[in-house]
Design an enzyme around this catalytic site. Structure first.
Site, mmCIF file in Angstrom:
data_model
loop_
_atom_site.group_PDB
_atom_site.id
_atom_site.type_symbol
_atom_site.label_atom_id
_atom_site.label_comp_id
_atom_site.label_asym_id
_atom_site.label_seq_id
_atom_site.Cartn_x
_atom_site.Cartn_y
_atom_site.Cartn_z
ATOM 1 N N ALA A 66 0.865 -1.177 0.000
ATOM 2 C CA ALA A 66 0.000 0.000 0.000
ATOM 3 C C ALA A 66 0.905 1.231 0.000
ATOM 4 C CB ALA A 66 -0.887 -0.011 1.232
ATOM 5 N N GLU A 114 -0.417 -9.496 -0.785
ATOM 6 C CA GLU A 114 -1.857 -9.764 -0.611
ATOM 7 C C GLU A 114 -2.584 -9.805 -1.956
ATOM 8 O OE1 GLU A 114 -1.968 -6.483 2.224
ATOM 9 O OE2 GLU A 114 -2.936 -7.810 3.660
HETATM 10 N N1 COA Z 1 4.561 3.181 -0.654
HETATM 11 C C1 COA Z 1 4.962 4.351 -1.191
HETATM 12 N N2 COA Z 1 6.125 4.524 -1.844
HETATM 13 C C2 COA Z 1 6.898 3.444 -1.973
HETATM 14 C C3 COA Z 1 6.562 2.186 -1.444
HETATM 15 C C4 COA Z 1 5.329 2.091 -0.752
HETATM 16 N N3 COA Z 1 4.895 0.933 -0.231
HETATM 17 N N4 COA Z 1 7.556 1.326 -1.696
HETATM 18 C C5 COA Z 1 8.488 2.007 -2.398
HETATM 19 N N5 COA Z 1 8.104 3.293 -2.553
HETATM 20 C C6 COA Z 1 8.810 4.368 -3.243
HETATM 21 C C7 COA Z 1 9.989 4.897 -2.433
HETATM 22 O O1 COA Z 1 9.564 5.830 -1.467
HETATM 23 C C8 COA Z 1 10.823 5.523 -3.524
HETATM 24 O O2 COA Z 1 10.244 6.757 -3.892
HETATM 25 P P1 COA Z 1 11.186 8.069 -4.129
HETATM 26 O O3 COA Z 1 12.099 7.659 -5.263
HETATM 27 O O4 COA Z 1 10.201 9.131 -4.489
HETATM 28 O O5 COA Z 1 11.929 8.263 -2.846
HETATM 29 C C9 COA Z 1 10.621 4.561 -4.696
HETATM 30 O O6 COA Z 1 9.400 3.879 -4.434
HETATM 31 C C10 COA Z 1 11.716 3.531 -4.834
HETATM 32 O O7 COA Z 1 11.829 2.842 -3.613
HETATM 33 P P2 COA Z 1 13.224 2.740 -2.757
HETATM 34 O O8 COA Z 1 12.863 2.528 -1.332
HETATM 35 O O9 COA Z 1 14.094 3.885 -3.087
HETATM 36 O O10 COA Z 1 13.829 1.415 -3.409
HETATM 37 P P3 COA Z 1 14.864 0.409 -2.712
HETATM 38 O O11 COA Z 1 15.346 -0.488 -3.781
HETATM 39 O O12 COA Z 1 15.876 1.159 -1.908
HETATM 40 O O13 COA Z 1 13.985 -0.421 -1.666
HETATM 41 C C11 COA Z 1 12.056 -1.690 -0.946
HETATM 42 C C12 COA Z 1 12.956 -1.273 -2.131
HETATM 43 C C13 COA Z 1 10.862 -2.450 -1.537
HETATM 44 C C14 COA Z 1 12.835 -2.585 0.013
HETATM 45 C C15 COA Z 1 11.571 -0.423 -0.208
HETATM 46 O O14 COA Z 1 11.045 0.486 -1.174
HETATM 47 C C16 COA Z 1 10.495 -0.685 0.815
HETATM 48 O O15 COA Z 1 10.783 -1.191 1.888
HETATM 49 N N6 COA Z 1 9.237 -0.317 0.494
HETATM 50 C C17 COA Z 1 8.131 -0.419 1.419
HETATM 51 C C18 COA Z 1 7.656 -1.845 1.572
HETATM 52 C C19 COA Z 1 6.548 -1.922 2.591
HETATM 53 O O16 COA Z 1 6.712 -1.695 3.772
HETATM 54 N N7 COA Z 1 5.351 -2.285 2.102
HETATM 55 C C20 COA Z 1 4.189 -2.467 2.933
HETATM 56 C C21 COA Z 1 3.382 -1.247 3.000
HETATM 57 S S1 COA Z 1 1.973 -1.485 4.052
#
Ligand code: COA
Length: 260
Positions: A66, A114
């Site tokens: 999300a 999910e």
């Molecule tokens: N919601 C909103 N934005 C998200 C997102 C999410 N769930 N997951 C990734 N993004 C965004 C990041 O904020 C980033 O945006 P920006 O470039 O404007 O800063 C972009 O997507 C790329 O993600 P980034 O975190 O830079 O990539 P990464 O390779 O370093 O890490 C993940 C990848 C998947 C490990 C990391 O993005 C992450 O942990 N995301 C959240 C996962 C999560 O908790 N999901 C459950 C949500 S309830």
């Protein structure tokens, strides 16, 4: 409705749906959920669509959850409403009556895992990663993770994923039964489509009833599940497809199903 966060391509009986926010790793914001809801309505209504392939845009993510930017400011009432809206869309996809295969091309986290679980089958690229990291954000799953994950992989494994929030790789996801197969990334869409096409060779009404029986049957007593199955068995015996399928077998030819 034209979409800003989804790509939809309908050809040769298959609807290909791509979540298309690659710069945000295809995170599910309110627009994606609304557009996904609209697409599911089209899938239900369009008789030319016999099956669905669902994937994420770009090489990095299926769906990374999300949209955390939206979650950050929600209160209890809109939080509950957000969960129930997403749950309803996913449930409707699961019950659309047509087989849905997820092609998981990267991170499938939180709402992404999910969403994949709401599909009937999951094919993962070798580099895909799965997890329910919500607890790391101080919240729990909202789009069915506590309900579908234990049903797919068992309570103990589900709780480990849900409580640690840690990711697992595609091989481990296959080992615990979270995905049906793991394939090289460059073969993902072709393999997912081949799996779907194998299903689409079969009688569409039979496929629909089997999905329905398994979906309902998991919640029923053995006796009620068996009754539902027998009712489907009887009902399918009134279809042209059943006559065609059995006649084709006896005549040693390929069946030509019409979905009637
Ligand atoms: N919601 C909103 N934005 C998200 C997102 C999410 N769930 N997951 C990734 N993004 C965004 C990041 O904020 C980033 O945006 P920006 O470039 O404007 O800063 C972009 O997507 C790329 O993600 P980034 O975190 O830079 O990539 P990464 O390779 O370093 O890490 C993940 C990848 C998947 C490990 C990391 O993005 C992450 O942990 N995301 C959240 C996962 C999560 O908790 N999901 C459950 C949500 S309830």
């Amino acid at each position: 409705m034209s979409y800003t966060t989804l790509l939809l391509d309908v050809a040769d009986g298959i609807a290909r749906v791509t979540i298309n926010r690659p710069d945000k790793l295809n995170a599910l914001d309110a627009t994606v959920i609304a557009e996904l809801g609209d697409v599911v309505g089209r899938i239900e209504a369009d008789a030319t669509i016999r099956g669905v392939l669902l994937t994420g845009a770009g090489p990095k993510a299926f769906v990374a959850g999300a949209d955390i930017g939206e979650l950050a400011s929600q209160g209890p009432v809109d939080g509950k409403a957000r969960a129930q809206l997403g749950q309803a869309v996913f449930r409707r996809l699961e019950r659309c009556g047509k087989p849905v295969v997820a092609a998981v091309n990267g991170f499938a986290l939180g709402g992404g895992c999910e969403l994949a679980m709401a599909c009937h089958l999951r094919v993962a690229a070798e580099g895909a990663r799965f997890g329910q990291p919500e607890v790391k954000l101080g919240i729990g799953p909202g789009y069915g993770g506590t309900v579908r994950l234990p049903r797919l992989v068992g309570k103990g494994r589900a709780l480990e994923l849900l409580l640690t929030g840690e990711m697992i790789d595609a091989a481990e996801a296959w080992r615990i039964g979270l995905v049906n197969r793991v394939v090289p990334a460059d073969r993902l869409l072709a393999e997912a489509e081949a799996l779907l096409r194998k299903i689409l060779e079969n009688g569409p009404l039979a496929v629909r009833f089997v999905i329905e029986a398994v979906d309902a049957g998991l919640e029923l007593s053995v006796d009620d599940g068996l009754l539902l199955e027998a009712n489907h068995f009887g009902l399918l015996s009134a279809t042209a497809d059943m006559r065609e399928g059995t006649a084709a077998f006896l005549a040693k030819r390929k069946a030509a199903f019409t979905g009637r």
